[in-house]
Motif scaffolding. Structure first.
Motif, PDB file in Angstrom:
ATOM      1  N   VAL A  56      49.158 -26.547   3.915  1.00  0.00           N
ATOM      2  CA  VAL A  56      48.719 -24.898   3.673  1.00  0.00           C
ATOM      3  C   VAL A  56      49.486 -23.681   2.701  1.00  0.00           C
ATOM      4  O   VAL A  56      48.827 -23.525   1.809  1.00  0.00           O
ATOM      5  N   ASP A  57      50.334 -24.485   2.683  1.00  0.00           N
ATOM      6  CA  ASP A  57      51.357 -23.869   1.248  1.00  0.00           C
ATOM      7  C   ASP A  57      51.044 -24.237   0.233  1.00  0.00           C
ATOM      8  O   ASP A  57      50.894 -22.796  -1.254  1.00  0.00           O
ATOM      9  N   ARG A  74      36.364 -31.589  -6.463  1.00  0.00           N
ATOM     10  CA  ARG A  74      36.412 -30.996  -5.250  1.00  0.00           C
ATOM     11  C   ARG A  74      37.373 -32.337  -4.506  1.00  0.00           C
ATOM     12  O   ARG A  74      37.339 -32.985  -4.556  1.00  0.00           O
ATOM     13  N   VAL A  75      37.945 -31.991  -3.120  1.00  0.00           N
ATOM     14  CA  VAL A  75      37.809 -33.260  -2.577  1.00  0.00           C
ATOM     15  C   VAL A  75      37.566 -33.058  -1.226  1.00  0.00           C
ATOM     16  O   VAL A  75      37.830 -32.105  -0.375  1.00  0.00           O
ATOM     17  N   HIS A  76      37.580 -34.591  -0.207  1.00  0.00           N
ATOM     18  CA  HIS A  76      37.033 -34.551   0.879  1.00  0.00           C
ATOM     19  C   HIS A  76      38.912 -34.221   1.860  1.00  0.00           C
ATOM     20  O   HIS A  76      39.556 -35.765   1.103  1.00  0.00           O
ATOM     21  N   ALA A  77      39.505 -33.619   2.102  1.00  0.00           N
ATOM     22  CA  ALA A  77      40.549 -33.640   2.034  1.00  0.00           C
ATOM     23  C   ALA A  77      40.750 -33.833   4.039  1.00  0.00           C
ATOM     24  O   ALA A  77      40.295 -32.164   4.432  1.00  0.00           O
ATOM     25  N   ARG A  93      47.100 -31.711  -1.015  1.00  0.00           N
ATOM     26  CA  ARG A  93      47.966 -32.013  -1.615  1.00  0.00           C
ATOM     27  C   ARG A  93      47.311 -32.798  -3.427  1.00  0.00           C
ATOM     28  O   ARG A  93      47.670 -31.192  -4.057  1.00  0.00           O
ATOM     29  N   VAL A  94      46.934 -33.612  -2.738  1.00  0.00           N
ATOM     30  CA  VAL A  94      45.933 -34.485  -4.451  1.00  0.00           C
ATOM     31  C   VAL A  94      45.365 -33.412  -5.145  1.00  0.00           C
ATOM     32  O   VAL A  94      45.188 -32.533  -6.128  1.00  0.00           O
ATOM     33  N   ALA A  95      44.552 -32.023  -3.624  1.00  0.00           N
ATOM     34  CA  ALA A  95      43.458 -30.998  -4.747  1.00  0.00           C
ATOM     35  C   ALA A  95      44.538 -29.947  -4.642  1.00  0.00           C
ATOM     36  O   ALA A  95      43.614 -29.413  -6.564  1.00  0.00           O
ATOM     37  N   ALA A  96      45.048 -29.778  -4.866  1.00  0.00           N
ATOM     38  CA  ALA A  96      46.327 -28.603  -5.172  1.00  0.00           C
ATOM     39  C   ALA A  96      46.199 -29.163  -6.677  1.00  0.00           C
ATOM     40  O   ALA A  96      46.474 -28.081  -7.377  1.00  0.00           O
TER      41      ALA A  96
END
Ligand code: ZN
Length: 404
Positions: free
Chosen positions: A265-266, A231-234, A244-247
């Motif tokens: 978003v994409d 999970r990421v605080h983004a 982007r890192v999370a994706a």
């Protein structure tokens, strides 16, 4: 309390439900029925449907036309800490600079606190959440930032929830100010080894002033190699690489998502990363709220969570977050309630909570109101009349239950 004992031992029929939010429709979003009933047995939802067709049960609760919802799933909270920062908040609201503020103030207080103090604070907040209808919550470390302090925080969190998140990468602590790379090595190495046994998730604060894209990716990869979900605080404080890192890491959730580009978003949509929005943080820091409407229109899965922490968002109230999401973030009442229940479940990759279909965990809220919309329509008013967790009445009045 004989009524409560009765509901614990046998099945319970809740009938006369004015609106039963099940989130159990064919299309996967918000779903509700009127004039409904629900049976809980052995900790789970055994049956839900029209009140006129309800089966018999050992005990009966008359909802008297009120609404029943799935328990809230708060997928983002920082509850292991000592101290408080009300003076920092008051100064911020007054537009005054406040030098001694920030995460490191809480780190110092947390390191100095005894286990007993941290445990008492954590349990008080967990109880506060339950009274407001939160039947599942995630809890992060991140105010220890040494190997023993992070391990201690996670062991304490594991006493109160299964959704425990290792956030050694919250900020770089002062003793590593001259060697941030050395701190990342610690987070990915000995600290992770000490923390992974107590945790289900790894999280990183990917933001200017915290951890950059490469550092965040390395921390998530190390956590995943240790068996933790990401999970990421983004994108909380400004545009940046967090989403982007999370994706790219296959994270379950990117949290905050206040400053997103179209490409961000994409990326979240195509990687099926839940966008978890934390409006308590924008409220508490007087920042612009995230644009939930834009995410929903793009096809993103949106969750709502409190971000409960002593600095930026010291609320434990999911009803408050629902009200903010509807008033300030372009969400309908249905979308906001779905995001606070089923959305939170998705952000935690849980299929047993967030809905009230047969087989779901018996986590539900009886509202002192006829519909879910009242959560936003009557903000700030306590409307949670009773809470069941795994089929047990755990908050609210047992006098609602009557023997069949
Ligand atoms: Zn947070």
């Amino acid at each position: 309390m004989p009524d409560q004992e009765c509901t614990e031992q046998g099945s319970t029929l809740i009938t006369g439900i004015g609106e039963l939010v099940t989130n159990d429709g064919d299309r996967g979003g918000f779903a509700a029925m009127t004039d409904a009933a629900l049976v809980i047995a052995e900790g789970k939802v055994a049956w839900a449907g029209p009140a006129s067709r309800a089966p018999a049960a050992d005990a009966v609760v008359d909802a008297a036309g009120r609404a029943v919802l799935p328990g809230f799933a708060d997928s983002h909270a920082h509850l292991v800490f000592a101290g408080e920062r009300s003076a920092e908040f008051a100064a911020r609201m007054a537009g005054r600079p406040y030098r001694a503020g920030g995460i490191l103030v809480t780190v110092e207080a947390t390191r100095a606190a005894s286990d007993a103090v941290l445990r008492a604070n954590l349990r008080r907040l967990a109880a506060e959440m339950l009274r407001q209808g939160t039947t599942t919550f995630e809890c992060k470390s991140g105010y220890g930032l040494t190997v023993p302090d992070e391990a201690r925080g996670l062991a304490l969190a594991a006493e109160v929830t299964a959704e425990v998140t290792y956030l050694g990468a919250h900020v770089v602590p002062p003793e590593f100010a001259a060697d941030p790379a050395g701190y990342v090595d610690l987070v990915c190495g000995p600290m992770l080894d000490a923390c992974a046994p107590s945790a289900r998730w790894v999280d990183v604060f990917c933001e200017d002033g915290a951890f950059g894209a490469d550092e965040a990716a390395a921390i998530l990869a190390a956590g995943r190699a240790a068996g933790l979900g990401a999970r990421v605080h983004a994108n909380q404080l400004g545009p940046g690489p967090g989403a982007r890192v999370a994706a790219e890491a296959g994270a379950a959730s990117a949290d905050h998502c206040t400053f997103l580009t179209d490409a961000d978003v994409d990326a979240l949509v195509s990687a099926q990363v839940v966008a978890t929005l934390l409006p308590g943080a924008e409220f508490g820091t007087r920042q612009p709220f995230p644009d939930a409407r834009r995410l929903l229109n793009a096809g993103a899965t949106v969750a709502l969570a409190t971000d409960c922490n002593p600095g930026s968002s010291f609320t434990s109230s999911m009803p408050f977050c629902v009200a903010l999401a509807v008033r300030e973030m372009g969400m309908t009442t249905e979308e906001a309630v779905w995001a606070a229940t089923a959305g939170g479940a998705r952000a935690l990759r849980r299929t047993d909570i967030g809905h009230l279909g047969a087989g779901a965990r018996g986590d539900l809220i009886l509202l002192d109101a006829p519909s879910h919309a009242y959560l936003a329509y009557r903000p700030g008013v306590p409307q949670v009349a009773a809470v069941w967790q795994a089929g047990r009445l755990v908050a609210g009045t047992g006098s609602l239950a009557a023997r069949a």
